[in-house]
Scaffold this active site. Structure first.
Site, PDB file in Angstrom:
ATOM      1  N   LYS A  41      39.114  43.152  42.997  1.00  0.00           N
ATOM      2  CA  LYS A  41      39.155  42.518  41.671  1.00  0.00           C
ATOM      3  C   LYS A  41      40.472  42.812  40.969  1.00  0.00           C
ATOM      4  O   LYS A  41      41.040  41.950  40.284  1.00  0.00           O
ATOM      5  CB  LYS A  41      37.986  42.996  40.815  1.00  0.00           C
ATOM      6  CG  LYS A  41      37.952  42.407  39.397  1.00  0.00           C
ATOM      7  CD  LYS A  41      37.941  40.874  39.407  1.00  0.00           C
ATOM      8  CE  LYS A  41      37.639  40.231  38.076  1.00  0.00           C
ATOM      9  NZ  LYS A  41      38.026  40.885  36.875  1.00  0.00           N
ATOM     10  N   GLU A  49      46.039  36.495  39.230  1.00  0.00           N
ATOM     11  CA  GLU A  49      45.731  35.688  38.038  1.00  0.00           C
ATOM     12  C   GLU A  49      46.860  35.790  37.005  1.00  0.00           C
ATOM     13  O   GLU A  49      47.269  34.781  36.423  1.00  0.00           O
ATOM     14  CB  GLU A  49      44.411  36.210  37.450  1.00  0.00           C
ATOM     15  CG  GLU A  49      43.904  35.548  36.213  1.00  0.00           C
ATOM     16  CD  GLU A  49      42.726  36.353  35.633  1.00  0.00           C
ATOM     17  OE1 GLU A  49      41.708  36.492  36.337  1.00  0.00           O
ATOM     18  OE2 GLU A  49      42.839  36.863  34.503  1.00  0.00           O
ATOM     19  N   SER A 101      34.278  37.992  38.839  1.00  0.00           N
ATOM     20  CA  SER A 101      35.227  36.999  38.340  1.00  0.00           C
ATOM     21  C   SER A 101      34.489  35.724  37.928  1.00  0.00           C
ATOM     22  O   SER A 101      33.324  35.548  38.242  1.00  0.00           O
ATOM     23  CB  SER A 101      36.282  36.672  39.405  1.00  0.00           C
ATOM     24  OG  SER A 101      37.234  35.758  38.898  1.00  0.00           O
ATOM     25  N   HIS A 106      42.976  40.577  42.462  1.00  0.00           N
ATOM     26  CA  HIS A 106      42.636  39.243  41.957  1.00  0.00           C
ATOM     27  C   HIS A 106      43.254  39.035  40.584  1.00  0.00           C
ATOM     28  O   HIS A 106      43.846  37.987  40.295  1.00  0.00           O
ATOM     29  CB  HIS A 106      41.109  39.111  41.922  1.00  0.00           C
ATOM     30  CG  HIS A 106      40.564  38.020  41.038  1.00  0.00           C
ATOM     31  ND1 HIS A 106      40.541  38.122  39.657  1.00  0.00           N
ATOM     32  CD2 HIS A 106      40.008  36.824  41.335  1.00  0.00           C
ATOM     33  CE1 HIS A 106      40.011  37.023  39.148  1.00  0.00           C
ATOM     34  NE2 HIS A 106      39.678  36.234  40.145  1.00  0.00           N
ATOM     35  N   ASN A 107      43.120  40.010  39.737  1.00  0.00           N
ATOM     36  CA  ASN A 107      43.671  39.857  38.393  1.00  0.00           C
ATOM     37  C   ASN A 107      45.198  39.862  38.404  1.00  0.00           C
ATOM     38  O   ASN A 107      45.829  39.164  37.610  1.00  0.00           O
ATOM     39  CB  ASN A 107      43.156  40.965  37.471  1.00  0.00           C
ATOM     40  CG  ASN A 107      41.773  40.666  36.946  1.00  0.00           C
ATOM     41  OD1 ASN A 107      40.956  40.071  37.672  1.00  0.00           O
ATOM     42  ND2 ASN A 107      41.491  41.052  35.715  1.00  0.00           N
TER      43      ASN A 107
END
Lengths: 298, 298, 298, 298
Positions: free
Chosen positions: A171, A178, A121, A174-175
């Protein structure tokens, strides 16, 4: 450390520079010989093929992949695996689906090759000046290459997350977060834009970047975007997506986890790809049928 | 500058300390004489009544209100207005509805008194060590007291946002964004918690606070919360709310602005207040009626 | 027509009676010999095994499966296929995923056997007294057995939908719509239940079932449920689901179709399975961290 | 019964015919003298003014209002109230906000006039051939005019719902449910339209109208719409709304009731009014800032 780097796109190219800046020796390959040439001009070493790249590396070889997820990763692994030996380490730093990473780790393990799935990231700036890594896979392999993560991440910006797949899984989530955060910011400015007040959006994003509860990098980037184009007049609100938001929602469905905010942030991206919707046509037609409400003609 | 401060709750008390630390002379009043005593023990000056507070201030008087929105603000304005004179300035730093602020500014303006509506962000730590302000109202009045905002905000952390109401409006939207961001973070960890992997949530929040796209204060606070209670085992997921998220959604409805992420973050807070839902009872009953699917008995 | 019926659960049993009522000769098999006995007591013919069932049927054989989706269907197809011959027809009337049906149709086609994927709606009452069918597969095979659908459906209640998979696909989407409609009805009564008025819910569902825009079978079932239990006091609002709503949302994701209402109706079902949420814990912890808002202790 | 009817729009005109068909004597007034003339041509009696209308009615007068909500209702009540006497009954059959109805009932009660707030469903066809009524207000007043509802509703299609406001409140929630149901149907066809299969939508809506779980009037209207325009090619998907969906969501917010499906059905209507969104511009700009993802240029 000498290592191979495959993939010199936006992320890979800047990661390469970052690695070299920290004293690592990078041999890079890309499908585009132009990209390889630009990299050598920037001080790196190029390879004309995956084979050449592998052959220049001392054992145990370390190869960092930074290519689009899916077929590109599988194709490269197919190409390079015959050149690798037990004890070698493949770092896969792209945005792969964690289930692919679990599978690839198992396949390479049969040959004694380590596979680390690394969620990366921080965007292009992060790749160049300090990224954030979530690393899954064999802990000993991680320990062997930890210096690469330490050197190219911001301080505190890397983590060994657990067994294979856990890096890309983290990840993915995480996205998903986001997506939700970006949608929340966007909706906030949508309301401001429709409001009775005439705000200076760049200034507002700036003040929210300094001391507010919602301060953070995304708000700083919001400020930057508004400084370039105060009302974003030059940008269409078409929100593309590259997979991880969708994977997050799919995973939520599998887990029966209620994640409506992340789900809606994704669905509104899909909605933005359409000029008109069939849903809307049906609803407009129904209003006409029962209430005689006029429809707008196509 | 000498000023009056009314309201010594979590925010007001720390703001008072912050103001004094920057050389301002603060005369404070609170309904609770205990709170006033604590403030005087901390080096401030106390007033036994709103009247006394007003009388100790030199003209033009500056009075900063930091009290709960709604009736408390109106009551205080009713009490203090007779003690104020044309040219005096009331700073209202609470979480008021912007329409109340528009009304109050108009009412005070009839007496020549300025009213600044100030959205304050940054939480208790911000109030104490550097807040974030969005200030609406008369620009000359703002200029007269700007030093107070400059001194107690983080660098870059205050903004004159425009006419009356614009400060609290910006704060309202800020909180709407905050609701969405918090929900996105929460949902992300919900997915992680249900996943096959056994993450160290504090470590993950830490790495995401360093270099990731989603880094920011909320992620740092997430880290802090997990460091105290690694699985949040001691906390029930009841999400209360104090008004601004709801106002944001209400405003979105008035503006016909599609803000589904913010709306859902609010609705899921409401959902969290219930042990069971009538919606669920109806759906379970319907499944039983048409398909014979068993219901769970209350 | 003489046909085989496999699966005598809630749907299959009543379908069997319905078929017989219309003059068809039904040979039935079920894993439960009890179920088979009940069916013979009701006038049907039983088979002790899939093999026996197949052997009693004249060529071309017609076998109607009415069993849970997934493995049970595959297992039965594995068991019965060796007993079938080219030209035979398998009707699969369960709630299978359309991709399974596409696959099964292709597999059986290799042996010259026709496979019709039939989405069946109308619940238990429909199976018994008049169902609704969406039929995908070979049009000639459909024509051969159309009389079965015509006889057991309500007038107008069956449709040949196109190639293999289209029947179950249509049923999947039907259920997605059903999820959304049920949630909308549930939410409406949730609002009524929290309102200042003390409505007679059964009476309201009754009046809405007569002449209103939202009249329909689901509203009639709502009336029926409230007539049994006026406030649904005996039912917990736990909303289970059996797959098709999830498949609909998954399909929407694949198609990049914005279907927020159907998606949310599913996610709220998932939410209803939890007593508490991790999302809620995180949000409550965050409110505590920045604003000192009290959390509720677990 | 002789009664006055004010408002000869789509709903009022057909209600007037319906009332006359059942033997009632209708004196009608509308702002448009054309509408009044058409009504007299259809066999009704017209009035040139509200005053004239009131004067032609025997005591206790019954006046049925069928006009747009808000100012039109208040204006008419202002105009007609001086002509009314204690014991007279005003039936307000439009789509008013229930709080307006509570207020109006209280105001008229001071003069001894009864006010019934009547939620009317069933669309234009219902008004003409059999509507659905939810009636709030004084129970004795209801009893006096019950025959009007009984005669013009479908059998079972009217209900006394309780005190003032409860009729319009029930109608508001009815419309909220309607929004959700329509969105669910629309989304279902959106998925079908994007799917690999080429469905005959009119045929599918027809089969779903016959025996399926989701059968009902809205599905029949869906069938009718597709029969006129098989792919709705002539209709833009712009979904206007006339207030009650918004009121339902506003009420849900006040009650802290989680009604995400109804809320989203409303927000997607708002979304359909826009060609582009500011939310989308912000998200696209952010993707560009951190990841270099190309934006589409306006």
């Amino acid at each position: 450390m000498r290592l191979g780097l495959i993939g010199l796109g936006k992320m890979g190219f800047h990661l390469g520079l970052n690695l070299m800046e920290h004293g690592h020796e990078v041999v890079a390959y890309d499908l585009s010989s132009d990209a390889v040439r630009r990299f050598t001009e920037a001080g790196g070493r190029g390879a004309a093929s995956v084979a050449e790249l592998a052959d220049t590396l001392p054992a145990p070889r370390v190869v960092w992949l930074m290519v689009p997820h899916g077929k590109p990763v599988d194709d490269l692994l197919t190409a390079i695996t015959p050149r690798l030996a037990p004890g070698d380490i493949v770092i896969e730093g792209g945005n792969s689906h964690y289930q692919d990473s679990v599978r690839r780790a198992a396949e390479l393990k049969e040959r004694g090759i380590h596979f680390l799935d690394v969620g990366t990231s921080g965007g292009i700036e992060g790749a160049r000046h300090g990224a954030c890594y979530m690393v899954g896979g064999d802990p000993d392999a991680f320990a062997q290459v930890e210096v690469l993560f330490r050197d190219t991440a911001v301080p505190g910006g890397y983590l060994y997350t657990g067994p294979s797949g856990s890096g890309h899984y983290a990840k993915m989530v995480h996205n998903g977060i986001e997506y939700g955060m970006m949608a929340a910011i966007g909706e906030g400015f949508e309301i401001l834009e429709k409001s009775r007040y005439d705000y200076d959006f760049a200034a507002l994003a700036r003040v929210w970047s300094n001391g507010s509860v919602i301060r953070g990098w995304l708000m700083e980037l919001t400020q930057r975007a508004f400084e370039k184009d105060p009302k974003l007049a030059g940008i269409r609100g078409v929100m593309h997506s590259s997979g991880e938001g969708k994977w997050t929602v799919q995973e939520a469905l599998e887990l029966q986890a209620a994640a409506p905010v992340i789900a809606l942030s994704l669905l509104m991206r899909y909605r933005s790809l359409e000029d008109d919707t069939f849903t809307g046509k049906v609803v407009a037609a129904l209003r006409n049928e029962f209430g005689g409400h006029a429809v707008e003609r196509a």
